[in-house]
Motif scaffolding. Sequence first.
Motif, PDB file in Angstrom:
ATOM      1  N   PRO A 224       0.693  -0.887  -0.070  1.00 19.41           N
ATOM      2  CA  PRO A 224       0.136   0.049  -0.054  1.00 19.41           C
ATOM      3  C   PRO A 224       0.871   1.236  -0.177  1.00 19.41           C
ATOM      4  CG  PRO A 224      -0.193  -0.944   2.042  1.00 19.41           C
ATOM      5  CD  PRO A 224       0.735  -1.872   1.288  1.00 19.41           C
ATOM      6  N   PHE A 225       1.854   1.349   0.442  1.00 17.12           N
ATOM      7  CA  PHE A 225       2.788   2.554   0.803  1.00 17.12           C
ATOM      8  C   PHE A 225       3.468   2.901  -0.589  1.00 17.12           C
ATOM      9  CE2 PHE A 225       3.434   0.948   5.284  1.00 17.12           C
ATOM     10  CZ  PHE A 225       2.458   1.702   5.778  1.00 17.12           C
ATOM     11  N   ALA A 226       3.821   1.874  -1.352  1.00 13.22           N
ATOM     12  CA  ALA A 226       4.232   2.202  -2.826  1.00 13.22           C
ATOM     13  C   ALA A 226       3.375   2.805  -3.484  1.00 13.22           C
ATOM     14  CB  ALA A 226       4.895   0.798  -3.295  1.00 13.22           C
ATOM     15  N   LYS A 227       2.094   2.856  -3.322  1.00 12.08           N
ATOM     16  CA  LYS A 227       0.964   3.236  -4.340  1.00 12.08           C
ATOM     17  C   LYS A 227       0.755   4.746  -3.894  1.00 12.08           C
ATOM     18  CE  LYS A 227      -1.111  -1.322  -5.222  1.00 12.08           C
ATOM     19  NZ  LYS A 227      -2.483  -2.106  -5.006  1.00 12.08           N
ATOM     20  N   ILE A 228       1.086   5.247  -2.648  1.00  9.89           N
ATOM     21  CA  ILE A 228       0.750   6.541  -2.516  1.00  9.89           C
ATOM     22  C   ILE A 228       1.490   7.520  -3.270  1.00  9.89           C
ATOM     23  CG2 ILE A 228       0.857   8.195  -0.288  1.00  9.89           C
ATOM     24  CD1 ILE A 228       0.560   5.793   1.576  1.00  9.89           C
ATOM     25  N   GLN A 230       3.580  10.909  -4.346  1.00  7.33           N
ATOM     26  CA  GLN A 230       4.375  11.807  -3.610  1.00  7.33           C
ATOM     27  C   GLN A 230       3.700  12.936  -3.016  1.00  7.33           C
ATOM     28  OE1 GLN A 230       7.775  11.005  -3.261  1.00  7.33           O
ATOM     29  NE2 GLN A 230       7.945  13.045  -1.915  1.00  7.33           N
ATOM     30  N   ALA A 231       2.627  13.403  -3.864  1.00  2.00           N
ATOM     31  CA  ALA A 231       1.965  14.679  -3.194  1.00  2.00           C
ATOM     32  C   ALA A 231       1.138  14.472  -1.824  1.00  2.00           C
ATOM     33  CB  ALA A 231       1.281  15.261  -4.276  1.00  2.00           C
ATOM     34  N   ASP A 232       0.982  13.076  -1.745  1.00  2.00           N
ATOM     35  CA  ASP A 232      -0.038  12.679  -0.684  1.00  2.00           C
ATOM     36  C   ASP A 232       0.792  12.304   0.491  1.00  2.00           C
ATOM     37  OD1 ASP A 232      -2.289  12.988  -2.072  1.00  2.00           O
ATOM     38  OD2 ASP A 232      -2.209  11.215  -2.921  1.00  2.00           O
ATOM     39  N   ILE A 233       2.262  12.102   0.413  1.00  2.00           N
ATOM     40  CA  ILE A 233       3.028  11.569   1.661  1.00  2.00           C
ATOM     41  C   ILE A 233       3.231  13.198   2.582  1.00  2.00           C
ATOM     42  CG2 ILE A 233       5.302  11.178   2.408  1.00  2.00           C
ATOM     43  CD1 ILE A 233       5.438   9.691  -0.193  1.00  2.00           C
ATOM     44  N   VAL A 234       2.865  12.729   3.750  1.00  2.00           N
ATOM     45  CA  VAL A 234       2.940  13.741   4.901  1.00  2.00           C
ATOM     46  C   VAL A 234       4.587  14.041   5.155  1.00  2.00           C
ATOM     47  CG1 VAL A 234       2.131  14.346   7.174  1.00  2.00           C
ATOM     48  CG2 VAL A 234       0.821  13.020   5.859  1.00  2.00           C
ATOM     49  N   SER A 235       4.695  15.399   5.177  1.00  2.00           N
ATOM     50  CA  SER A 235       6.055  15.842   5.568  1.00  2.00           C
ATOM     51  C   SER A 235       6.042  16.235   7.117  1.00  2.00           C
ATOM     52  CB  SER A 235       6.374  17.177   4.804  1.00  2.00           C
ATOM     53  OG  SER A 235       6.388  17.074   3.501  1.00  2.00           O
ATOM     54  N   LEU A 236       7.311  15.120   7.672  1.00  2.00           N
ATOM     55  CA  LEU A 236       7.235  15.259   9.189  1.00  2.00           C
ATOM     56  C   LEU A 236       8.584  16.041   9.176  1.00  2.00           C
ATOM     57  CD1 LEU A 236       6.367  11.547   9.813  1.00  2.00           C
ATOM     58  CD2 LEU A 236       4.798  13.418  10.027  1.00  2.00           C
ATOM     59  N   ALA A 250      -5.763  11.231  12.214  1.00  2.00           N
ATOM     60  CA  ALA A 250      -7.087  11.771  11.852  1.00  2.00           C
ATOM     61  C   ALA A 250      -7.243  11.780  10.419  1.00  2.00           C
ATOM     62  CB  ALA A 250      -6.961  13.202  12.272  1.00  2.00           C
ATOM     63  N   LYS A 251      -6.428  11.817   9.592  1.00  2.00           N
ATOM     64  CA  LYS A 251      -6.548  11.716   8.037  1.00  2.00           C
ATOM     65  C   LYS A 251      -7.014  10.544   7.635  1.00  2.00           C
ATOM     66  CE  LYS A 251      -4.002  11.960   3.666  1.00  2.00           C
ATOM     67  NZ  LYS A 251      -2.679  12.175   3.083  1.00  2.00           N
ATOM     68  N   ALA A 369      -7.259   3.607   3.642  1.00  2.00           N
ATOM     69  CA  ALA A 369      -6.943   3.105   4.710  1.00  2.00           C
ATOM     70  C   ALA A 369      -5.516   3.186   5.301  1.00  2.00           C
ATOM     71  CB  ALA A 369      -7.375   1.487   4.809  1.00  2.00           C
ATOM     72  N   PHE A 370      -4.603   3.805   4.578  1.00  2.00           N
ATOM     73  CA  PHE A 370      -3.247   4.002   4.675  1.00  2.00           C
ATOM     74  C   PHE A 370      -2.623   5.329   4.403  1.00  2.00           C
ATOM     75  CE2 PHE A 370      -4.151  -0.454   3.048  1.00  2.00           C
ATOM     76  CZ  PHE A 370      -3.376  -1.368   4.359  1.00  2.00           C
ATOM     77  N   ALA A 371      -1.736   5.685   5.446  1.00  2.00           N
ATOM     78  CA  ALA A 371      -1.111   7.124   5.364  1.00  2.00           C
ATOM     79  C   ALA A 371       0.461   6.868   5.328  1.00  2.00           C
ATOM     80  CB  ALA A 371      -1.684   8.029   6.357  1.00  2.00           C
ATOM     81  N   LEU A 372       1.287   7.569   4.747  1.00  2.00           N
ATOM     82  CA  LEU A 372       2.645   7.517   4.865  1.00  2.00           C
ATOM     83  C   LEU A 372       3.388   8.887   5.047  1.00  2.00           C
ATOM     84  CD1 LEU A 372       5.322   5.723   4.322  1.00  2.00           C
ATOM     85  CD2 LEU A 372       5.143   6.590   1.979  1.00  2.00           C
TER      86      LEU A 372
END
Length: 377
Positions: A224-228, A230-236, A250-251, A369-372
Amino acid sequence: MTKREIVEKFQANRDRMREIAEACEREQRERTEAESKEFEALRRDNEVLQMRMAAGEEPAPQERDLTAVVRENIGMGRRTEMTCVRANVTHVVTNDVKNSGIIPVKVQEILEPLEEGLILDKVGLPLMAGLAGDYVWPTYEAVEATVLNEGVALSDTTLTLDKLTAQPQRIGVAIPVTRETINQTEGVVEDIIRKVMPASVTRLVNKILFSTEKVNNTTPLVGPFAKIAQADIVSLSAVPTFAQLNGMKAKVLESGIDGEHMCWVMTKSQKAILEGTPVNSDGIYRPLVENDTLCGLPIFTTNYIRKTTTSGDTTTVTEFIGLGDWRYQPMGLFGDINFIVDPYSKARNNAVDFVLNVNYGTVTLRPEAFALGQVGA
């Protein structure tokens, strides 16, 4: 039927099922109606044959240790083929079927290392085994009711149906071992069977599921993470804050996921950093990670979520933190696990070839259902 007849029929059915699967994969299509009927008939026939194997058409030989069987056949120049057809039925078949027949062995020698090494089992979804054909999940779009006045007729609402399919893909490993090593080192065969080969499969499966990039661009096996995007990856930040991480949670919850089976995935080093990071600076020290939980959700670790890039003499390591509900990323083991010890093909090198082949399939049922999150440098 004799044992030899059962084995020959089972293998013929399996070869035909493999031909159908390979044709569909090669032509990038689903099975035709005729192929589906034939495939299901062959699968049912093999299930009956498996039960007859387990029950024994002839007096069953005494159960033997797999390592002993392999060593004996290597010494006699015989090919050994083991097929794990179900979680509790395992047989070793040699080319000397008339004399050796079907030799029951301990199934856990191959299956347990495959299952125990999967982090997927730890994050909440057990490995499904014994699947056949393509695994299909029907999907549909949500519909909404309409408020009407008395006597007003309802207009038609269209229900849009679709499906998600997990196509099994072959994963294999082949290790040639010289006869000198086999003869001089008593434990090498056992290590190969119980540790080296199953471990290589579990490492690849974990890498596929938890990497942030596709492991192989030619296969549909993608986590699932490889399908996210780049624009949807959260910057930490370099040391992620409670607000950032809770925002990721929350997202996912905003998408309608209930959150009861969600968990974090990160490297051990990243977890250690968060264990020493306070939630806030109000003077009361409370670390972000306590009792292996973060923001109320459990944490599991794997180094495959880390990205390492090399440019010349410079190596850059990028840390990621993943979050997801793994009920929506099922993975299944299709067909059987095939293990072959071939004493012939490497004869010129005085070596024996150990080959393990399995078929896996996985699909992301709900990407939301997945976030990165990407940790800053």
